[in-house]
Design an enzyme around this catalytic site. Structure first.
Site, short mmCIF file in Angstrom:
data_model
loop_
_atom_site.label_atom_id
_atom_site.label_comp_id
_atom_site.label_asym_id
_atom_site.label_seq_id
_atom_site.Cartn_x
_atom_site.Cartn_y
_atom_site.Cartn_z
N SER A 131 0.84 -1.21 0.00
CA SER A 131 0.00 0.00 0.00
C SER A 131 0.88 1.26 0.00
O SER A 131 0.44 2.32 -0.42
CB SER A 131 -0.93 0.01 1.21
N ASP A 157 -2.21 -8.69 3.22
CA ASP A 157 -2.52 -7.71 4.27
C ASP A 157 -2.42 -8.40 5.63
O ASP A 157 -2.83 -9.56 5.77
CB ASP A 157 -3.94 -7.17 4.04
N SER A 214 7.56 4.43 18.16
CA SER A 214 8.04 5.74 17.74
C SER A 214 8.23 6.63 18.96
O SER A 214 7.52 6.49 19.97
CB SER A 214 6.98 6.36 16.82
N THR A 232 7.15 9.31 19.15
CA THR A 232 5.89 10.05 19.28
C THR A 232 5.13 9.63 20.54
O THR A 232 4.30 10.39 21.04
CB THR A 232 5.05 9.87 17.99
N TYR A 289 -2.33 8.45 15.12
CA TYR A 289 -1.18 7.61 14.75
C TYR A 289 -0.39 7.24 16.01
O TYR A 289 -0.10 6.07 16.27
CB TYR A 289 -0.27 8.35 13.75
N LYS A 335 0.36 3.49 18.20
CA LYS A 335 1.66 2.95 18.65
C LYS A 335 1.60 2.65 20.14
O LYS A 335 2.08 1.60 20.60
CB LYS A 335 2.78 3.95 18.35
N ASP A 346 3.34 20.29 16.36
CA ASP A 346 4.81 20.15 16.46
C ASP A 346 5.30 20.53 17.84
O ASP A 346 4.72 21.37 18.52
CB ASP A 346 5.50 21.05 15.42
P1 NAD Z 1 6.69 2.54 5.12
O1 NAD Z 1 5.33 3.06 4.82
O2 NAD Z 1 7.76 2.82 4.14
O3 NAD Z 1 6.63 0.96 5.37
C1 NAD Z 1 5.50 0.32 5.91
C2 NAD Z 1 5.18 -0.87 5.03
O4 NAD Z 1 4.03 -1.54 5.56
C3 NAD Z 1 4.86 -0.47 3.59
O5 NAD Z 1 5.62 -1.26 2.71
C4 NAD Z 1 3.37 -0.77 3.46
O6 NAD Z 1 3.02 -1.15 2.15
C5 NAD Z 1 3.18 -1.88 4.48
N1 NAD Z 1 1.83 -1.99 5.04
C6 NAD Z 1 1.05 -1.02 5.54
N2 NAD Z 1 -0.11 -1.52 5.99
C7 NAD Z 1 -0.07 -2.86 5.76
C8 NAD Z 1 -0.97 -3.93 5.99
N3 NAD Z 1 -2.17 -3.71 6.54
N4 NAD Z 1 -0.62 -5.18 5.63
C9 NAD Z 1 0.62 -5.41 5.07
N5 NAD Z 1 1.50 -4.44 4.82
C10 NAD Z 1 1.17 -3.17 5.17
O7 NAD Z 1 7.09 3.07 6.57
P2 NAD Z 1 8.48 3.03 7.32
O8 NAD Z 1 8.98 4.42 7.39
O9 NAD Z 1 9.33 1.99 6.76
O10 NAD Z 1 7.99 2.64 8.78
C11 NAD Z 1 7.97 1.31 9.23
C12 NAD Z 1 7.35 1.27 10.61
O11 NAD Z 1 8.10 2.13 11.49
C13 NAD Z 1 5.91 1.77 10.67
O12 NAD Z 1 5.20 0.97 11.59
C14 NAD Z 1 6.05 3.19 11.20
O13 NAD Z 1 4.91 3.60 11.89
C15 NAD Z 1 7.24 3.05 12.13
N6 NAD Z 1 7.94 4.32 12.32
C16 NAD Z 1 8.40 5.00 11.24
C17 NAD Z 1 9.04 6.22 11.41
C18 NAD Z 1 9.52 7.01 10.24
O14 NAD Z 1 9.75 8.21 10.37
N7 NAD Z 1 9.72 6.44 9.06
C19 NAD Z 1 9.24 6.73 12.71
C20 NAD Z 1 8.80 5.98 13.80
C21 NAD Z 1 8.14 4.78 13.59
C1 UD1 Z 2 7.01 13.53 12.39
C2 UD1 Z 2 5.73 13.02 12.99
C3 UD1 Z 2 6.04 11.98 14.05
C4 UD1 Z 2 6.91 10.86 13.47
C5 UD1 Z 2 8.18 11.52 12.92
C6 UD1 Z 2 9.16 10.54 12.35
C7 UD1 Z 2 4.23 14.96 12.79
C8 UD1 Z 2 3.50 16.02 13.53
N1 UD1 Z 2 4.99 14.16 13.54
O1 UD1 Z 2 7.72 14.13 13.40
O2 UD1 Z 2 4.88 11.43 14.58
O3 UD1 Z 2 7.23 9.92 14.48
O4 UD1 Z 2 7.79 12.44 11.91
O5 UD1 Z 2 8.79 10.17 11.06
O6 UD1 Z 2 4.10 14.82 11.59
N2 UD1 Z 2 9.78 20.77 9.19
C9 UD1 Z 2 9.83 21.95 8.49
N3 UD1 Z 2 9.36 21.95 7.21
C10 UD1 Z 2 8.87 20.82 6.59
C11 UD1 Z 2 8.85 19.62 7.32
C12 UD1 Z 2 9.30 19.64 8.63
O7 UD1 Z 2 10.26 22.98 9.00
O8 UD1 Z 2 8.45 20.90 5.43
C13 UD1 Z 2 10.32 20.76 10.57
C14 UD1 Z 2 9.32 20.34 11.62
O9 UD1 Z 2 8.62 21.44 12.11
C15 UD1 Z 2 10.24 19.69 12.67
C16 UD1 Z 2 11.37 19.09 11.85
O10 UD1 Z 2 11.34 19.78 10.60
O11 UD1 Z 2 10.77 20.67 13.52
C17 UD1 Z 2 11.21 17.60 11.58
O12 UD1 Z 2 9.93 17.36 11.02
P1 UD1 Z 2 9.48 15.92 10.50
O13 UD1 Z 2 10.52 15.39 9.60
O14 UD1 Z 2 8.10 16.06 9.96
O15 UD1 Z 2 9.50 15.02 11.81
P2 UD1 Z 2 8.75 15.25 13.23
O16 UD1 Z 2 8.02 16.50 13.28
O17 UD1 Z 2 9.77 15.02 14.27
#
Ligand code: NAD
Ligand code: UD1
Length: 333
Positions: free
Chosen positions: A34, A58, A122, A124, A146, A150, A291
């Protein structure tokens, strides 16, 4: 050892697949694609010179899921939806995918007597920090659906362990994953306009966007812009390997995966200018709703329990993001 990886085709998943294959693990990837593509998995095979099984499914399809994990020893659970703004607009979709999906996964694991899981949580879950750096015992609370999904899954895992202390559960709280594999073959490929800072900057640098909106310059940080703990995705992937190794004994442990250092938005912009050799145009905009000023990890617990620390610098994070962006100007296409 054979690892079942939900969401393994995604950004963090693909980098973790590389890490596991390079270290002799067998893997099975289960993803509904997805938010990803099969092409990303083909590239994992190119990087590692190894092939593996991937199943399009899924996590809420409990029968397919259960049948797909037969013969696996442990699960890494990445699958889920992750856009904060979208979760506010579509809470039911987020609870269904992330919470109901995880319940299906845990039931399927029980059915197959697989009791080892690494879960993607996360930072978060800490909400607006009461103190910094964030230790794992900081109070937990969230401000959006979201984050709530978590936190709920974390609680489910803690309850599961309390009911059956044979489980081996690692909850990894990621800070801000950025960067890409050094080959430039895999990286972050956001659909539409990126929400997150680093992919947005990369698109400005390559000319796909005119300028970056810096969301607020009046925070109580050293230059007024938001401060975050950016962590290279390859370091993060390595953390999953170390988490699996630490799960030789039953436990339910939550661990921060961050560097312990915070950088401001303007510091990231400057580092990216150096890495790309391009000017990053930006304008100061109002704060983004929800934020926080600053967020960074206390990384000591990971060091002690996983024998893991992040190694890669902000310069490397920017260089590798830029390398992926220039080699894949339209993502996986
Ligand atoms: P991503 O979207 O690139 O990867 C998630 C994958 O899960 C995708 O390939 C998607 O197709 C698949 N997916 C979603 N729903 C599904 C379902 N119902 N069944 C099977 N597959 C499904 O995201 P990511 O950045 O690689 O993140 C991976 C995990 O880490 C997520 O759980 C996300 O919430 C968590 N996380 C990500 C970040 C970040 O900033 N990237 C930060 C903190 C936590
Ligand atoms: C976001 C998510 C958080 C998630 C995290 C990691 C939100 C509110 N929170 O956090 O839940 O765990 O990503 O993927 O979306 N910024 C700019 N301009 C932009 C984009 C971001 O100034 O166009 C700033 C933001 O205000 C922040 C920093 O850059 O200060 C990082 O932003 P971002 O990459 O979106 O991550 P988080 O806000 O930490």
């Amino acid at each position: 050892m054979k690892i079942f990886i939900t969401g393994g085709a995604g950004y963090i998943g693909t980098h973790t697949c590389v890490e596991l294959l390079d270290n002799g693990y067998e893997i099975v990837v289960y993803d509904n694609f997805s938010n990803s593509s099969v092409e990303a998995l083909r590239r994992v095979e190119t990087i590692t010179h190894k092939s593996f099984t991937y199943i399009s499914g899924d996590i809420r399809d409990e029968t397919l899921l259960s049948n797909s994990m037969v013969g696996c020893d442990a699960v890494i659970h990445f699958a889920g939806l992750k856009a904060v703004g979208e979760s506010v607009a579509k809470p039911l979709e987020y609870y269904d995918n992330n919470v109901n999906g995880t319940l299906c996964l845990l039931r399927a694991m029980q059915k197959n007597t697989i009791k080892t899981i690494v879960f993607s949580s996360s930072a978060t879950v800490y909400g607006d920090p009461e103190f910094l750096p964030l230790t794992e015992d900081h109070p937990l609370r969230t401000t959006n659906p979201y984050g709530q999904t978590k936190l709920v899954v974390e609680e489910i895992l803690r309850d599961l362990y309390a009911s059956d202390p044979q489980w081996k559960i690692m909850i990894l709280r990621y800070f801000n994953p950025v960067g890409a594999h050094e080959s430039g073959l895999i990286g972050e490929d956001p659909q539409g306009i990126p929400n997150n800072l680093m992919p947005f900057i990369a698109q400005v640098a390559i000319g796909r966007r005119d300028y970056l909106n810096v969301f607020g310059d009046d925070y109580s940080t050293h230059d007024g812009t938001g401060v975050r703990d950016y962590i290279h995705v390859v370091d993060l992937a390595h953390g999953h390997l170390k988490a699996l190794q630490a799960l030789s004994v039953p436990q339910c442990t939550a661990i921060n995966l961050g560097t312990g250092t915070g950088y401001s938005v303007l510091e990231v912009v400057k580092a990216f200018e150096v890495a790309s050799g391009n000017n990053i145009a930006y304008q100061i905009s109002p704060r983004r709703e929800g934020d926080i000023a600053a967020c960074y990890a206390h990384p000591q617990k990971a060091k002690e329990l996983l024998h893991w620390s992040a190694m890669k610098s902000l310069e490397t994070m920017c260089r590798d993001t830029w390398n992926f962006q220039t080699k894949n100007p339209k993502g996986y296409g």
